[in-house]
Design a protein around this motif. Structure first.
Motif, PDB file in Angstrom:
ATOM      1  N   ARG A 189      -3.278   8.285   7.621  1.00 22.98           N
ATOM      2  CA  ARG A 189      -2.145   9.193   7.452  1.00 22.98           C
ATOM      3  C   ARG A 189      -2.286  10.063   6.209  1.00 22.98           C
ATOM      4  O   ARG A 189      -1.741  11.169   6.152  1.00 22.98           O
ATOM      5  CB  ARG A 189      -0.827   8.399   7.370  1.00 22.98           C
ATOM      6  CG  ARG A 189      -0.458   7.688   8.654  1.00 22.98           C
ATOM      7  CD  ARG A 189       0.995   7.262   8.671  1.00 22.98           C
ATOM      8  NE  ARG A 189       1.363   6.355   7.605  1.00 22.98           N
ATOM      9  CZ  ARG A 189       1.188   5.037   7.648  1.00 22.98           C
ATOM     10  NH1 ARG A 189       0.623   4.487   8.701  1.00 22.98           N
ATOM     11  NH2 ARG A 189       1.561   4.270   6.644  1.00 22.98           N
ATOM     12  N   TYR A 190      -2.987   9.560   5.185  1.00 18.18           N
ATOM     13  CA  TYR A 190      -3.125  10.292   3.924  1.00 18.18           C
ATOM     14  C   TYR A 190      -4.605  10.394   3.549  1.00 18.18           C
ATOM     15  O   TYR A 190      -5.046   9.820   2.544  1.00 18.18           O
ATOM     16  CB  TYR A 190      -2.348   9.587   2.815  1.00 18.18           C
ATOM     17  CG  TYR A 190      -0.896   9.350   3.149  1.00 18.18           C
ATOM     18  CD1 TYR A 190       0.039  10.381   3.043  1.00 18.18           C
ATOM     19  CD2 TYR A 190      -0.452   8.101   3.593  1.00 18.18           C
ATOM     20  CE1 TYR A 190       1.366  10.168   3.359  1.00 18.18           C
ATOM     21  CE2 TYR A 190       0.877   7.884   3.909  1.00 18.18           C
ATOM     22  CZ  TYR A 190       1.783   8.919   3.795  1.00 18.18           C
ATOM     23  OH  TYR A 190       3.100   8.716   4.105  1.00 18.18           O
ATOM     24  N   PRO A 191      -5.386  11.116   4.343  1.00 19.96           N
ATOM     25  CA  PRO A 191      -6.841  11.149   4.105  1.00 19.96           C
ATOM     26  C   PRO A 191      -7.249  11.840   2.814  1.00 19.96           C
ATOM     27  O   PRO A 191      -8.367  11.621   2.332  1.00 19.96           O
ATOM     28  CB  PRO A 191      -7.362  11.917   5.324  1.00 19.96           C
ATOM     29  CG  PRO A 191      -6.217  12.763   5.771  1.00 19.96           C
ATOM     30  CD  PRO A 191      -4.988  11.947   5.497  1.00 19.96           C
ATOM     31  N   ASP A 192      -6.355  12.652   2.242  1.00 23.36           N
ATOM     32  CA  ASP A 192      -6.719  13.422   1.051  1.00 23.36           C
ATOM     33  C   ASP A 192      -6.065  12.913  -0.223  1.00 23.36           C
ATOM     34  O   ASP A 192      -6.171  13.559  -1.275  1.00 23.36           O
ATOM     35  CB  ASP A 192      -6.349  14.910   1.249  1.00 23.36           C
ATOM     36  CG  ASP A 192      -7.039  15.523   2.449  1.00 23.36           C
ATOM     37  OD1 ASP A 192      -8.232  15.204   2.657  1.00 23.36           O
ATOM     38  OD2 ASP A 192      -6.398  16.302   3.174  1.00 23.36           O
ATOM     39  N   ASP A 193      -5.392  11.773  -0.148  1.00 23.74           N
ATOM     40  CA  ASP A 193      -4.703  11.274  -1.340  1.00 23.74           C
ATOM     41  C   ASP A 193      -5.677  10.509  -2.236  1.00 23.74           C
ATOM     42  O   ASP A 193      -6.275   9.513  -1.806  1.00 23.74           O
ATOM     43  CB  ASP A 193      -3.551  10.353  -0.935  1.00 23.74           C
ATOM     44  CG  ASP A 193      -2.781   9.849  -2.145  1.00 23.74           C
ATOM     45  OD1 ASP A 193      -2.244  10.680  -2.873  1.00 23.74           O
ATOM     46  OD2 ASP A 193      -2.769   8.628  -2.376  1.00 23.74           O
ATOM     47  N   PRO A 194      -5.836  10.921  -3.492  1.00 25.88           N
ATOM     48  CA  PRO A 194      -6.816  10.252  -4.365  1.00 25.88           C
ATOM     49  C   PRO A 194      -6.441   8.821  -4.716  1.00 25.88           C
ATOM     50  O   PRO A 194      -7.324   7.981  -4.888  1.00 25.88           O
ATOM     51  CB  PRO A 194      -6.839  11.151  -5.613  1.00 25.88           C
ATOM     52  CG  PRO A 194      -5.554  11.916  -5.576  1.00 25.88           C
ATOM     53  CD  PRO A 194      -5.218  12.091  -4.137  1.00 25.88           C
ATOM     54  N   GLU A 195      -5.149   8.507  -4.805  1.00 28.85           N
ATOM     55  CA  GLU A 195      -4.753   7.141  -5.145  1.00 28.85           C
ATOM     56  C   GLU A 195      -5.088   6.173  -4.010  1.00 28.85           C
ATOM     57  O   GLU A 195      -5.521   5.045  -4.260  1.00 28.85           O
ATOM     58  CB  GLU A 195      -3.264   7.075  -5.472  1.00 28.85           C
ATOM     59  CG  GLU A 195      -2.923   7.606  -6.847  1.00 28.85           C
ATOM     60  CD  GLU A 195      -1.559   7.134  -7.315  1.00 28.85           C
ATOM     61  OE1 GLU A 195      -1.100   6.072  -6.855  1.00 28.85           O
ATOM     62  OE2 GLU A 195      -0.959   7.823  -8.146  1.00 28.85           O
ATOM     63  N   VAL A 196      -4.892   6.608  -2.770  1.00 23.58           N
ATOM     64  CA  VAL A 196      -5.246   5.759  -1.634  1.00 23.58           C
ATOM     65  C   VAL A 196      -6.750   5.525  -1.620  1.00 23.58           C
ATOM     66  O   VAL A 196      -7.227   4.392  -1.448  1.00 23.58           O
ATOM     67  CB  VAL A 196      -4.780   6.400  -0.312  1.00 23.58           C
ATOM     68  CG1 VAL A 196      -5.305   5.608   0.885  1.00 23.58           C
ATOM     69  CG2 VAL A 196      -3.256   6.475  -0.258  1.00 23.58           C
ATOM     70  N   ALA A 197      -7.521   6.590  -1.816  1.00 25.44           N
ATOM     71  CA  ALA A 197      -8.980   6.463  -1.816  1.00 25.44           C
ATOM     72  C   ALA A 197      -9.459   5.568  -2.953  1.00 25.44           C
ATOM     73  O   ALA A 197     -10.374   4.746  -2.779  1.00 25.44           O
ATOM     74  CB  ALA A 197      -9.616   7.850  -1.925  1.00 25.44           C
ATOM     75  N   GLU A 198      -8.833   5.695  -4.127  1.00 26.28           N
ATOM     76  CA  GLU A 198      -9.224   4.876  -5.282  1.00 26.28           C
ATOM     77  C   GLU A 198      -8.926   3.402  -5.033  1.00 26.28           C
ATOM     78  O   GLU A 198      -9.741   2.521  -5.374  1.00 26.28           O
ATOM     79  CB  GLU A 198      -8.484   5.368  -6.530  1.00 26.28           C
ATOM     80  CG  GLU A 198      -8.829   4.589  -7.789  1.00 26.28           C
ATOM     81  CD  GLU A 198      -8.036   5.075  -8.999  1.00 26.28           C
ATOM     82  OE1 GLU A 198      -8.103   4.418 -10.041  1.00 26.28           O
ATOM     83  OE2 GLU A 198      -7.354   6.118  -8.881  1.00 26.28           O
ATOM     84  N   LEU A 199      -7.775   3.103  -4.430  1.00 23.06           N
ATOM     85  CA  LEU A 199      -7.414   1.716  -4.137  1.00 23.06           C
ATOM     86  C   LEU A 199      -8.411   1.100  -3.156  1.00 23.06           C
ATOM     87  O   LEU A 199      -8.876  -0.034  -3.353  1.00 23.06           O
ATOM     88  CB  LEU A 199      -5.999   1.664  -3.569  1.00 23.06           C
ATOM     89  CG  LEU A 199      -5.504   0.296  -3.068  1.00 23.06           C
ATOM     90  CD1 LEU A 199      -5.493  -0.722  -4.211  1.00 23.06           C
ATOM     91  CD2 LEU A 199      -4.121   0.422  -2.432  1.00 23.06           C
ATOM     92  N   ILE A 200      -8.747   1.836  -2.112  1.00 21.35           N
ATOM     93  CA  ILE A 200      -9.691   1.318  -1.114  1.00 21.35           C
ATOM     94  C   ILE A 200     -11.057   1.081  -1.745  1.00 21.35           C
ATOM     95  O   ILE A 200     -11.693   0.042  -1.508  1.00 21.35           O
ATOM     96  CB  ILE A 200      -9.794   2.293   0.068  1.00 21.35           C
ATOM     97  CG1 ILE A 200      -8.463   2.328   0.826  1.00 21.35           C
ATOM     98  CG2 ILE A 200     -10.930   1.878   1.013  1.00 21.35           C
ATOM     99  CD1 ILE A 200      -8.373   3.437   1.847  1.00 21.35           C
TER     100      ILE A 200
END
Length: 283
Positions: A189-200
């Protein structure tokens, strides 16, 4: 683009706004029930001719910039703003990242549940809000930095190096599995969010278990109906788990209640008197 519906919608929204609401004088000769077309156009920073053509169902497809100006000028709430975009054939872009702002009405709801522990979680399972009983049952979240309030991070990365520590719950393994599945759906749902990417990236680097679950690409999540907290002060507390989705914020209210007349209900009542206790139990 549905020109007729767009025209009717714009006209209805324009006619419901009084000049006083936007700082304009009513004037002695005003016959329209709301704003004039030229006033709406001026507030939207477009030409009167362009706006008139839109209301007459003769205009070209408006750009996102024009739609944003119209929504601002006509004071559209979120639902009507989205409706405007759909009528114009330009669905609104999804938010870049999960919302962390909890509505005041939800915060009020948490504190109106004195016999239930309740939290609000974001799309990444960060605990955003909680009531006093949740702090007493689970953790004093106010004493934690923001990164340590993320339940996925806590499930896979610690803080204890030996064994998972997740508030001493009975379903720690199942929670870890479902949290990875929820995070997989959130990433889509949020492919461009840096916080989501950093958490993963942090979870993949720090947990072989998370990496294995992530590689499965599972997103189907079964609801948790009950769990047991092993509290260091009052002992085991078995609770029913109910989740309410806050769709417009992509958040969830999780409510923990004990069966009436049970020993767990008595333990929750005791916790409401004792207050917050920092747990130090490995699951």
């Amino acid at each position: 683009m549905d020109r007729r519906e767009l025209a009717a919608f714009l006209r209805s929204r324009r006619e419901r706004i009084t000049p006083a609401e936007v700082g304009l004088p009513a004037g002695p000769r005003r016959r329209t029930p709301g704003l004039r077309r030229e006033e709406a156009a001026q507030l939207a920073f477009i030409s009167t001719e362009y706006y008139t053509r839109l209301e007459q169902a003769r205009g070209p497809r408006p750009s996102r910039e024009v739609l944003a100006g119209l929504a601002r000028a006509l004071r559209l709430p979120d639902a009507e703003r989205a409706h405007l975009h759909h009528l114009a054939g330009a669905p609104p872009a999804p938010p870049s990242g999960p919302s962390r702002e909890v509505r005041q009405s939800i915060l009020d709801l948490l504190h109106r549940l004195p016999q239930a522990a309740a939290i609000v979680t974001s799309a990444t399972l960060e605990v955003l809000a909680w009531n006093d009983l949740a702090a007493a049952l689970m953790e004093d979240f106010s004493a934690l930095p923001r990164r340590d309030r993320n339940l996925v991070r806590r499930a896979f990365l610690g803080p204890h190096p030996h064994g998972r520590r997740l508030y001493g719950v009975s379903d720690a393994d199942a929670f870890a599995r479902t949290s990875a599945q929820r995070l997989r759906a959130t990433a889509a749902r949020y492919p461009d969010d840096p916080e989501v990417a950093e958490l993963i990236a942090e979870l993949l680097a720090g947990s072989e278990e998370f990496a294995r679950l992530w590689a499965s690409h599972d997103v189907c999540v079964e609801p948790t109906l009950c769990k047991t907290f092993r509290h260091p002060t009052v002992g085991p507390i078995s609770v029913n788990c109910d989740s309410l989705d806050i769709a417009d914020r992509d958040q969830r209210v999780v409510i923990y209640t004990a069966t009436p007349g049970s020993s767990s209900e008595e333990a929750l009542r005791l916790l409401s008197v004792i207050g917050t206790q920092r747990m130090d139990v490995s699951s």
